[in-house]
Design an enzyme around this catalytic site. Structure first.
Site, PDB file in Angstrom:
ATOM      1  N   ASP A  97     -20.164 -30.919 -51.397  1.00  0.00           N
ATOM      2  CA  ASP A  97     -20.197 -29.954 -50.286  1.00  0.00           C
ATOM      3  C   ASP A  97     -18.960 -29.081 -50.203  1.00  0.00           C
ATOM      4  O   ASP A  97     -18.560 -28.634 -49.124  1.00  0.00           O
ATOM      5  CB  ASP A  97     -20.401 -30.688 -48.937  1.00  0.00           C
ATOM      6  CG  ASP A  97     -21.679 -31.505 -48.937  1.00  0.00           C
ATOM      7  OD1 ASP A  97     -22.649 -31.080 -49.581  1.00  0.00           O
ATOM      8  OD2 ASP A  97     -21.697 -32.564 -48.288  1.00  0.00           O
TER       9      ASP A  97
ATOM     10  N   HIS B 178     -27.133 -26.959 -51.536  1.00  0.00           N
ATOM     11  CA  HIS B 178     -26.238 -25.844 -51.830  1.00  0.00           C
ATOM     12  C   HIS B 178     -26.595 -24.658 -50.936  1.00  0.00           C
ATOM     13  O   HIS B 178     -27.689 -24.123 -51.009  1.00  0.00           O
ATOM     14  CB  HIS B 178     -26.333 -25.459 -53.320  1.00  0.00           C
ATOM     15  CG  HIS B 178     -25.838 -26.557 -54.232  1.00  0.00           C
ATOM     16  ND1 HIS B 178     -25.875 -26.484 -55.594  1.00  0.00           N
ATOM     17  CD2 HIS B 178     -25.268 -27.763 -53.940  1.00  0.00           C
ATOM     18  CE1 HIS B 178     -25.363 -27.588 -56.111  1.00  0.00           C
ATOM     19  NE2 HIS B 178     -25.002 -28.375 -55.129  1.00  0.00           N
TER      20      HIS B 178
HETATM   21  P1  GDP Z   1     -22.143 -27.237 -51.777  1.00  0.00           P
HETATM   22  O1  GDP Z   1     -22.988 -28.460 -51.735  1.00  0.00           O
HETATM   23  O2  GDP Z   1     -20.888 -27.451 -52.549  1.00  0.00           O
HETATM   24  O3  GDP Z   1     -22.898 -26.033 -52.265  1.00  0.00           O
HETATM   25  O4  GDP Z   1     -21.703 -26.956 -50.276  1.00  0.00           O
HETATM   26  P2  GDP Z   1     -22.665 -26.985 -48.974  1.00  0.00           P
HETATM   27  O5  GDP Z   1     -23.513 -25.785 -48.988  1.00  0.00           O
HETATM   28  O6  GDP Z   1     -23.345 -28.305 -48.848  1.00  0.00           O
HETATM   29  O7  GDP Z   1     -21.588 -26.969 -47.826  1.00  0.00           O
HETATM   30  C1  GDP Z   1     -20.695 -25.924 -47.665  1.00  0.00           C
HETATM   31  C2  GDP Z   1     -20.883 -25.337 -46.268  1.00  0.00           C
HETATM   32  O8  GDP Z   1     -19.794 -24.511 -45.949  1.00  0.00           O
HETATM   33  C3  GDP Z   1     -22.105 -24.445 -46.163  1.00  0.00           C
HETATM   34  O9  GDP Z   1     -22.643 -24.554 -44.876  1.00  0.00           O
HETATM   35  C4  GDP Z   1     -21.549 -23.050 -46.404  1.00  0.00           C
HETATM   36  O10 GDP Z   1     -22.319 -22.028 -45.819  1.00  0.00           O
HETATM   37  C5  GDP Z   1     -20.225 -23.171 -45.716  1.00  0.00           C
HETATM   38  N1  GDP Z   1     -19.133 -22.342 -46.259  1.00  0.00           N
HETATM   39  C6  GDP Z   1     -18.843 -22.065 -47.550  1.00  0.00           C
HETATM   40  N2  GDP Z   1     -17.678 -21.391 -47.627  1.00  0.00           N
HETATM   41  C7  GDP Z   1     -17.233 -21.235 -46.356  1.00  0.00           C
HETATM   42  C8  GDP Z   1     -16.052 -20.661 -45.782  1.00  0.00           C
HETATM   43  O11 GDP Z   1     -15.167 -20.140 -46.462  1.00  0.00           O
HETATM   44  N3  GDP Z   1     -15.937 -20.724 -44.426  1.00  0.00           N
HETATM   45  C9  GDP Z   1     -16.885 -21.292 -43.624  1.00  0.00           C
HETATM   46  N4  GDP Z   1     -16.688 -21.304 -42.315  1.00  0.00           N
HETATM   47  N5  GDP Z   1     -18.005 -21.838 -44.132  1.00  0.00           N
HETATM   48  C10 GDP Z   1     -18.158 -21.831 -45.485  1.00  0.00           C
HETATM   49  P1  IMO Z   2     -23.816 -31.393 -53.111  1.00  0.00           P
HETATM   50  O1  IMO Z   2     -24.362 -30.909 -54.431  1.00  0.00           O
HETATM   51  C1  IMO Z   2     -22.194 -34.630 -50.661  1.00  0.00           C
HETATM   52  C2  IMO Z   2     -23.222 -38.736 -51.841  1.00  0.00           C
HETATM   53  C3  IMO Z   2     -24.056 -39.434 -50.781  1.00  0.00           C
HETATM   54  C4  IMO Z   2     -23.633 -40.879 -51.022  1.00  0.00           C
HETATM   55  C5  IMO Z   2     -23.478 -40.939 -52.530  1.00  0.00           C
HETATM   56  C6  IMO Z   2     -24.693 -41.484 -53.274  1.00  0.00           C
HETATM   57  O2  IMO Z   2     -24.487 -30.809 -51.938  1.00  0.00           O
HETATM   58  O3  IMO Z   2     -22.339 -31.331 -53.062  1.00  0.00           O
HETATM   59  P2  IMO Z   2     -27.123 -40.512 -53.795  1.00  0.00           P
HETATM   60  O4  IMO Z   2     -28.220 -40.068 -52.873  1.00  0.00           O
HETATM   61  O5  IMO Z   2     -26.696 -39.465 -54.759  1.00  0.00           O
HETATM   62  O6  IMO Z   2     -27.432 -41.807 -54.478  1.00  0.00           O
HETATM   63  O7  IMO Z   2     -25.866 -40.819 -52.817  1.00  0.00           O
HETATM   64  O8  IMO Z   2     -23.242 -39.607 -52.953  1.00  0.00           O
HETATM   65  N1  IMO Z   2     -23.751 -37.422 -52.285  1.00  0.00           N
HETATM   66  C7  IMO Z   2     -23.322 -36.249 -51.834  1.00  0.00           C
HETATM   67  N2  IMO Z   2     -22.414 -35.939 -50.880  1.00  0.00           N
HETATM   68  N3  IMO Z   2     -22.783 -33.633 -51.355  1.00  0.00           N
HETATM   69  C8  IMO Z   2     -23.675 -33.913 -52.332  1.00  0.00           C
HETATM   70  O9  IMO Z   2     -24.236 -32.956 -53.102  1.00  0.00           O
HETATM   71  C9  IMO Z   2     -23.993 -35.269 -52.600  1.00  0.00           C
HETATM   72  N4  IMO Z   2     -24.806 -35.886 -53.471  1.00  0.00           N
HETATM   73  C10 IMO Z   2     -24.642 -37.200 -53.282  1.00  0.00           C
HETATM   74  O10 IMO Z   2     -23.725 -38.991 -49.499  1.00  0.00           O
HETATM   75  O11 IMO Z   2     -22.377 -41.106 -50.452  1.00  0.00           O
HETATM   76 MG    MG Z   3     -23.932 -29.665 -50.343  1.00  0.00          MG
END
Ligand code: GDP
Ligand code: IMO
Ligand code: MG
Length: 433
Positions: free
Chosen positions: A18, A46
Site C-alpha cells: 500500500d 492498487h
Molecule cells: P498500492 O497498493 O501500493 O497501490 O497502494 P494503495 O492504493 O493500496 O494505497 C495507497 C493510497 O494512498 C491510495 O488510497 C491512494 O489513492 C493514496 N495516495 C497515493 N499517493 C498519495 C499521496 O501522495 N497523498 C495522499 N493523500 N494519498 C495518496
Molecule cells: P498491495 O499490492 C498490504 C498482507 C496481508 C497479510 C499478509 C498475508 O495493495 O500493496 P495474504 O492475503 O497475501 O496471504 O496476506 O500480507 N498483504 C498486503 N498488505 N497491501 C497488499 O497489497 C497486501 N497483500 C498482502 O494484510 O498481512
Molecule cells: Mg494496496
C-alpha cells in the site's frame, strides 16, 4: 528524471504494501507499451485517481486504465478469474473497456473457491497466531502450485473435459481434507464449480495465451515493458518478515520468474515508499506508533485497506527496512508518497536503527521474533505546516520538506526521483536525477 530513459522497469513497494504503487504505475504507463503483473492476486489493491475519479484494481494491471496500452497477467499471478471478470465489468460500466489489450498467461495459477475457504479456515484455526491474511485464497493457491497435483492453471480452462475431471478429483480431496483438518463437513459441489469456471474461461478464451513468448517477442521487437509489483518487499515469501508475509516473490527479483523474462531484463527499478510506514495484518513493525500520532496519520492519510477496509497500522518512516528492501531489488529511483499527509506535525521521526534487549541490530534480520522485540531508534526532523496539495515541483516544496526528503535519500541510499502530494495523477512531482 527522464521517464523515457528508464528502459524496462518495475515498480515495487519497499515496506509492507500500500505504498502507492498503483499511482506510480499509472503515472509511468504513458511511457511504456505493456504493463505486466507478475505476482500476488486479489490480495493487492492498487488505487489510481485520475481527474478526481478513483479506481481500485486488484487483479488487472493498472495499465488497463490507459488507452492503447497492452496489459498482461503473468505466470506468477494467483488469478481469481471470476473476480477479475467482475473488475472488467465494473470498468466497462464506467466507460473503460478492457478487451483484446489484456493477455492472461496460460500458466497463471487459478484461485479456486476452496482456496479462499481454506484461507479462512486456516486463519480461524490459528486464533491469536493468525497471519491476518486478506482471505483471498493466496497462500492455499500458491501451496497447491508447489504441490502440483492439486493445481489448476488458466490454460486448463481451454480443455474443458480435462478441467472438469481434474477439478472433480481435487474437490473430493479438499472435502476430505477440510473435514479432517477443520471439521468442516459441508461438501463443495465440483460440478457446479466446474460449470462456473468453464463459463468464465469461455469469456477469456481469446485472452489466454503464452505470455512468456509474448513478452520475449515484445522485448525483441523494441517494446517497452513496465512490471507492476504487488504487495510489498517486506511481505516477500523469502525475504520478508516470515511467517507474517504473503506467498509470492514481491520484490523486483520476482520479475524474471513471475513474468517469464531474462534476469537481465530490468534496466531500472522504482521503489515506492510513503513518507511514513504502514502495515496491515499481523507481524513485526518496529517503528509502529500505537499512540495519538499513529491515529492522526491514519485519519489524515485515510489509511484503511483498499482490499479489506481494515485500518492500517501506522508508524514513522522505517529507513532500516527501506534500505534493506532497496538493496534487495536494486532500486535505482525512489518515489516518496503522502508528503501532504505529514503536514502539521511539529517534528517528524525517522527510524534509523533497531535495538533489542540483546543489543543493537545491524540492520533488517530474518529472525521475526527478534524484530518483534526490537525497539526503534528515532531521529527527529522539524516538520512543516504548509499544505502541499497544490505544489507541483520539487522547487516549490518548503525547505523542511526538502530536508526530510534529503534525509530519506541519504538513509536509503537511492535518489528520490518522484514525490507525491495527493492521490491524484496531477499531484506528482518529478525531479531530474
Ligand atoms: P498500492 O497498493 O501500493 O497501490 O497502494 P494503495 O492504493 O493500496 O494505497 C495507497 C493510497 O494512498 C491510495 O488510497 C491512494 O489513492 C493514496 N495516495 C497515493 N499517493 C498519495 C499521496 O501522495 N497523498 C495522499 N493523500 N494519498 C495518496
Ligand atoms: P498491495 O499490492 C498490504 C498482507 C496481508 C497479510 C499478509 C498475508 O495493495 O500493496 P495474504 O492475503 O497475501 O496471504 O496476506 O500480507 N498483504 C498486503 N498488505 N497491501 C497488499 O497489497 C497486501 N497483500 C498482502 O494484510 O498481512
Ligand atoms: Mg494496496
Amino acid at each position: 528524471m527522464d521517464l523515457t530513459r528508464l528502459g524496462h522497469t518495475c515498480v515495487v513497494g519497499l515496506h509492507w504494501g500500500d505504498e502507492g504503487k498503483g499511482k506510480i504505475v499509472d503515472l509511468l504507463t504513458e511511457h511504456f507499451d505493456l504493463v505486466v503483473r507478475y505476482n500476488g492476486g486479489g490480495n493487492a489493491g492498487h488505487t489510481v485517481q485520475i481527474a478526481g475519479e478513483k479506481f481500485a484494481l486488484h487483479l488487472l494491471p493498472v495499465g488497463v486504465l490507459s488507452p492503447n496500452k497492452m496489459a498482461a497477467i503473468g505466470t506468477g499471478v494467483a488469478l481469481d478469474l471470476p473476480r477479475m471478470l467482475e473488475e472488467i465489468q465494473a470498468l466497462g460500466a464506467r466507460g473503460i473497456h478492457v478487451g483484446d489489450s489484456l493477455r492472461i498467461s496460460d500458466r497463471a495459477q487459478l484461485v479456486m473457491p476452496y482456496h479462499k475457504r481454506q484461507d479462512q479456515l486456516s486463519e480461524a484455526a490459528l486464533g491469536n497466531a493468525k497471519i491476518g491474511t486478506t482471505a483471498r485464497g493466496i497462500g492455499p493457491c500458491y501451496a497447491d502450485k508447489m504441490l502440483r497435483s492439486t493445481a489448476l492453471r488458466a490454460g486448463d480452462l481451454l480443455r474443458p473435459d480435462e478441467f472438469r475431471e481434474k477439478l472433480t478429483r481435487i474437490v473430493e480431496l479438499k472435502n476430505r481434507l477440510f473435514a479432517a483438518l477443520y471439521d468442516d463437513r459441508e461438501p463443495m459441489d465440483a460440478s457446479a464449480m466446474a460449470d462456473e469456471y468453464l463459463a468464465c474461461g469461455e469469456r477469456v478464451r481469446g485472452n489466454i495465451c503464452d505470455t512468456t513468448r509474448l513478452l520475449l517477442d515484445s522485448i525483441a521487437g523494441g517494446k517497452r515493458l513496465l512490471f507492476e509489483g504487488a504487495n510489498g518487499t517486506l511481505l516477500d515469501i523469502d525475504h520478508g518478515t516470515f511467517p507474517y508475509v504473503t506467498s509470492s516473490t514481491t520484490s523486483a527479483i520476482g520479475v524474471p520468474a513471475g513474468a517469464g523474462v531474462p534476469a537481465s531484463t530490468l534496466q531500472s527499478c522504482v521503489g515506492v515508499l510513503k513518507a511514513y510506514t504502514t502495515r496491515v495484518g499481523a507481524g513485526p513493525f518496529p517503528s509502529e506508533l500505537r499512540d495519538e500520532i499513529g491515529d492522526t496519520i491514519r485519519e489524515r492519510g485515510h489509511e484503511y485497506g483498499t482490499t479489506t477496509g481494515r485500518p492500517r497500522r501506522c508508524g514513522w518512516f522505517d529507513a532500516v527496512a527501506a534500505r534493506y528492501s532497496a538493496a534487495l531489488s536494486g532500486i535505482t529511483h525512489l518515489a516518496v508518497m503522502h508528503l501532504d499527509t505529514l503536514a502539521g506535525f511539529e517534528r517528524i521521526g525517522i527510524c534509523t536503527g533497531y535495538t533489542t534487549p540483546e543489543g543493537p541490530l545491524s540492520g533488517f534480520v530474518a529472525d521475526c521474533s527478534l524484530l518483534e522485540r526490537a525497539t526503534p531508534v528515532f531521529e527527529f526532523l522539524p516538520g512543516w505546516d504548509e499544505d502541499l496539495r497544490q505544489v507541483r515541483s520539487f522547487e516549490e516544496l518548503p525547505a523542511r520538506t526538502r530536508q526530510y526528503l534529503d534525509r530519506i535519500e541519504a538513509l536509503v541510499g537511492v535518489p528520490v526521483a518522484i514525490a507525491s502530494v495527493g492521490p491524484d495523477r496531477t499531484q506528482t512531482l518529478i525531479r531530474s536525477i
